[in-house]
Scaffold this active site. Structure first.
Site, mmCIF file in Angstrom:
data_model
loop_
_atom_site.group_PDB
_atom_site.id
_atom_site.type_symbol
_atom_site.label_atom_id
_atom_site.label_comp_id
_atom_site.label_asym_id
_atom_site.label_seq_id
_atom_site.Cartn_x
_atom_site.Cartn_y
_atom_site.Cartn_z
ATOM 1 C CB SER A 1 113.619 25.482 18.250
ATOM 2 O OG SER A 1 112.341 25.441 17.625
ATOM 3 C CG ASP A 2 113.149 18.984 16.325
ATOM 4 O OD1 ASP A 2 112.323 19.256 15.432
ATOM 5 O OD2 ASP A 2 113.605 17.839 16.480
ATOM 6 C CD1 TRP A 3 106.311 20.208 16.792
ATOM 7 C CD2 TRP A 3 106.536 20.312 14.565
ATOM 8 N NE1 TRP A 3 105.063 20.349 16.251
ATOM 9 C CE2 TRP A 3 105.171 20.411 14.889
ATOM 10 C CE3 TRP A 3 106.919 20.358 13.230
ATOM 11 C CZ2 TRP A 3 104.184 20.533 13.921
ATOM 12 C CZ3 TRP A 3 105.932 20.485 12.264
ATOM 13 C CH2 TRP A 3 104.581 20.574 12.610
#
Ligand code: BGC
Length: 752
Positions: free
Chosen positions: A262-264
């Protein structure tokens, strides 16, 4: 390890241990010198969970990572090593031009080499994965992250994506001095509505598939080991919960079997998006979409276990994710050597490797785009009749922050400023012309602040000091014959969280420009920016404009080399420079509309146009000048009809050759970027006005001519037809060959 051994390991792991593999933490949990690039929330993790996390981001240094790894492996029940990841975007210790600048080189091999060098430096610092390349197609200069992309064109982005992955990963990711690449941000993150960071994305399926997805798919084809989800919604569904994108397209259709991260905090943000009522649901949605790693939140860590124990969430989903993560660790060779290429002597190395430095210098010049030149450039190295002295005036004259906002691991003191490069060249006797310099103002305005901006007004200067600085700069400009003005955006005005509604050179710098112009109009503007800016005024008033982006460590040298003609500005625009912000998004490959308008055509109201601005950008995709002149012959085609390809096995001649004769008519040797564009004149759906399909960098001596030929095949004419099948349709096409996307040098052919 063999696959069997990995599976046996997986079978032996406890549920907690498996979930741990999906947790990514910042280095702060393990060391002092970690770096948080995004917002941190209280993670509510137990020591056991920290002891079982699968990966760490943004912590570097062979010595430090060795300590973390060995202490961690002692505690991890099966002694499984950690993966170390970070954003190595345009370099590690040696910083290269930002990716958008790299796109402008029209030279993917250059980016491959930059990625190879970055991989070596990162691997020696103990890293295993970089969160690069970012291949989001970008057409809206208001969005701050355009700097991280290679631009507005699907074909160009595909080539750069492949090249960077080859550079990072080599033949095999486990090889010495190579690291795994992570293609991001899947998908469509580059098209946020209004250019506002993290905003929703609305794209038709056809546009998504035809223009936005190809670069990501190229990443799969090139063997990228990882993918990252994007923050945005697409069709109102956030990517980290988008099963169709992640499972059906990425994994099933394209065959990606690597690790998806996932992104942040993007899994946790499913709550803000309003698609998950609580963290349990967020965890469920992301895992069913096939997201393997949760970047820096506790959603997976604390909210999967119960759902699995209760049978709400199948264990196979979790096992599949863990298997992919363990497989990547295995491919990197971490089970045999958990420190991989970490090399403590590299941490201590007093200087950047000389070969890396010299490559950075050459590469930077290849990304500079000469937007205007009335003949004032290149500047004379020794005094001439007309030019006896040159003043360098502007805030970037002595600025060391020239690496762009995603350069996280360099040493500021190693960057070369313009002034340092000038002094060095003068001391070496290469520049004999008298030079003066002054900053005139700071990059940021007096007292300028922006919320969330890491560096608030960075100047310690008083108003009086600034006024004196400006007066001195104007005096130097008045006394010189030519004034070079290095101006531009602050480096943190692009990158993540840096959307702007005004995209000009900062107003206080424009005031300096006007004051200088009033006393000396012989101005060469050197523009630093991470995005295309509205350069109308400087382009009208300055005699030359050189776009240098954020050029990296060797920026000063490369700029001085270019201004004084030691090298040519080698770049062509990978993203259009708008005429004004009201045109944005503006790009070369739009549709014709039912009422097309050509700039300069007779006045007519009800056509597709602005009444207060042209349709064309100020500088179009593909545009850029060199120091010599080229002429093109008309386009020649080897035939008028291209046969459909079904019978390829019968002879393989189902192709046309389009060619031109290119001549260097100037007085200097030089490189031209010869570009091939195709246009489908009538299809079952409306087709772009031009599509880039090929280019070649051609070097010619003065007076030299060369035939430049491109092969046109049926595959190049394919698109998502009305029936959504990707294929070609018989009909008429134009092949254009020229110096930029506006070229009218074309010839017609038919696909039979
Ligand atoms: C960015 C990613 C980056 C990640 C880790 C996020 O905020 O969107 O591009 O890789 O942080 O630093």
């Amino acid at each position: 390890m063999t696959l069997e051994q990995i599976k046996a390991l997986l079978a032996d792991m406890s549920l907690q241990e498996k979930i741990g593999q999906l947790l990514q933490l910042t280095g702060n949990f393990y060391a002092q010198e970690g770096l948080a690039t995004g917002p941190m929330s209280d993670m509510e993790l137990t020591q056991e969970q920290v002891d079982c996390a699968g990966s760490i981001l943004s912590t570097v240094g062979a010595k430090q990572l060795r300590q973390i790894q060995s202490a961690y492996m002692e505690r991890q029940p099966h002694h499984i090593p950690l993966l170390f990841m970070a954003d190595v975007i345009n370099g590690f210790r040696t910083v290269f031009p930002i990716p958008l600048a790299q796109g402008c080189s029209f030279d993917p091999a250059l980016s491959e080499e930059m990625a190879r060098i970055s991989a070596k430096e990162a691997a020696r610092a103990g890293l295993h994965v970089t969160f690069s390349p970012m291949v989001d197609l970008v057409r809206d200069a208001r969005w701050g992250r355009v700097m991280e992309s290679t631009g507005e064109d699907p074909y160009l982005n595909r080539l750069f994506c492949r090249a960077m992955i080859r550079g990072y990963q080599g033949e095999q990711v486990g090889e010495k001095d190579h690291i795994a690449a992570c293609v991001k941000h899947f998908a469509g993150y580059g098209a946020p509505m209004g250019g506002r960071e993290y905003n929703q994305v609305e794209l038709s399926e056809r546009t998504l598939r035809e223009e936005y997805l190809p670069a990501y798919q190229a990443g799969v084809e090139a063997g990228a080991e990882m993918f990252m989800t994007s923050f945005n919604t697409l069709g109102r569904l956030p990517s980290s919960a988008n099963r169709e994108l992640m499972q059906d397209i990425l994994r099933k259709e394209w065959g990606f079997d690597g690790v998806l991260i996932s992104d942040w905090a993007a899994i946790e943000e499913l709550l803000n998006h309003g698609v998950a009522a609580d963290k349990e649901e967020a965890a469920y949605l992301a895992l069913q979409a096939g997201v393997d790693i949760d970047m820096v939140t506790n959603v997976y860590a604390n909210h999967l276990e119960q759902q699995i124990r209760e049978g709400k969430l199948p264990m196979e989903w979790l096992d599949a994710s863990v298997l992919r993560i363990l497989t990547l660790k295995n491919k990197l060779g971490l089970f045999e050597n958990p420190y991989k290429d970490g090399d403590e002597s590299y941490d201590e190395m007093p200087e950047i490797e000389a070969a890396h430095r010299s490559f950075a210098r050459k590469a930077a010049a290849e990304t500079f785009v000469l937007l205007k030149n009335d003949g004032i450039l290149p500047l004379p190295q020794a005094p001439t009749e007309q030019v006896k002295s040159i003043a360098f005036v502007g805030p970037y004259v002595e600025e060391k922050k020239i690496c762009g906002s995603w350069s996280l691991f360099f040493r500021m003191e190693e960057n070369v400023t313009i002034r340092e490069a000038l002094e060095e060249a003068a001391a070496a006797g290469k520049l004999e012309i008298p030079l003066t310099w002054g900053r005139g103002c700071q990059v940021l305005d007096y007292g300028q602040k922006r919320d969330g901006f890491r560096e608030h007004a960075e100047n310690g200067c008083t108003r009086e000091e600034l006024e004196a600085m400006e007066a001195e700069a104007v005096r130097l400009a008045r006394e010189a014959d030519v004034v070079v003005m290095p101006l531009g955006e602050h480096h943190e005005y692009t990158g993540e969280g840096a959307s702007r509604t005004e995209i000009g050179i900062p107003e206080h710098q424009m005031e300096l420009f006007r004051r200088v112009h009033a006393v000396n109009p012989n101005i060469v503007v050197v523009n630093f920016s991470g995005r295309p800016l509205d350069l109308r005024e400087v382009s009208r008033k300055a005699r030359a404009v050189l776009q240098v982006w954020f050029p990296g460590t060797e920026g000063g040298h490369a700029i001085v080399d270019t201004l004084f003609g030691e090298t040519e500005p080698g770049g062509r625009l990978a993203m259009s420079f708008p005429y004004n912000v009201g045109q944005v998004p503006v790009y070369y490959s739009g549709l014709n509309t039912g009422r097309p308008h050509v700039d300069g055509a007779a006045d007519c109201r009800c056509v597709s146009r602005y009444i207060d601005a042209p349709n064309k950008p100020l500088y179009s995709f593909g545009y850029g000048l060199g120091y010599t002149k080229f002429t093109y012959s008309p386009v020649r085609l080897s035939g008028a009809v291209l046969e459909q390809c079904q019978a390829r096995e019968t002879g393989g001649e189902k192709q046309l050759i389009a060619s031109v004769t290119l001549t260097n008519t100037g007085s200097r040797p030089g490189t031209e970027v010869v570009q091939l564009y195709l246009r489908d004149l009538a299809g079952s759906v409306s087709r772009p006005l031009r599509e880039l399909k090929g280019f070649q960098r051609i070097f010619l001596a003065p007076g030299e001519s060369r035939e430049v030929a491109f092969t046109i095949t049926e595959e190049m004419l394919r698109f998502y037809r009305l029936d959504m099948i990707y294929g070609s349709e018989p009909g008429s096409f134009m092949a254009y060959i020229g110096a930029d996307s506006n070229t009218e040098n074309g010839a017609e052919f038919r696909l039979a």
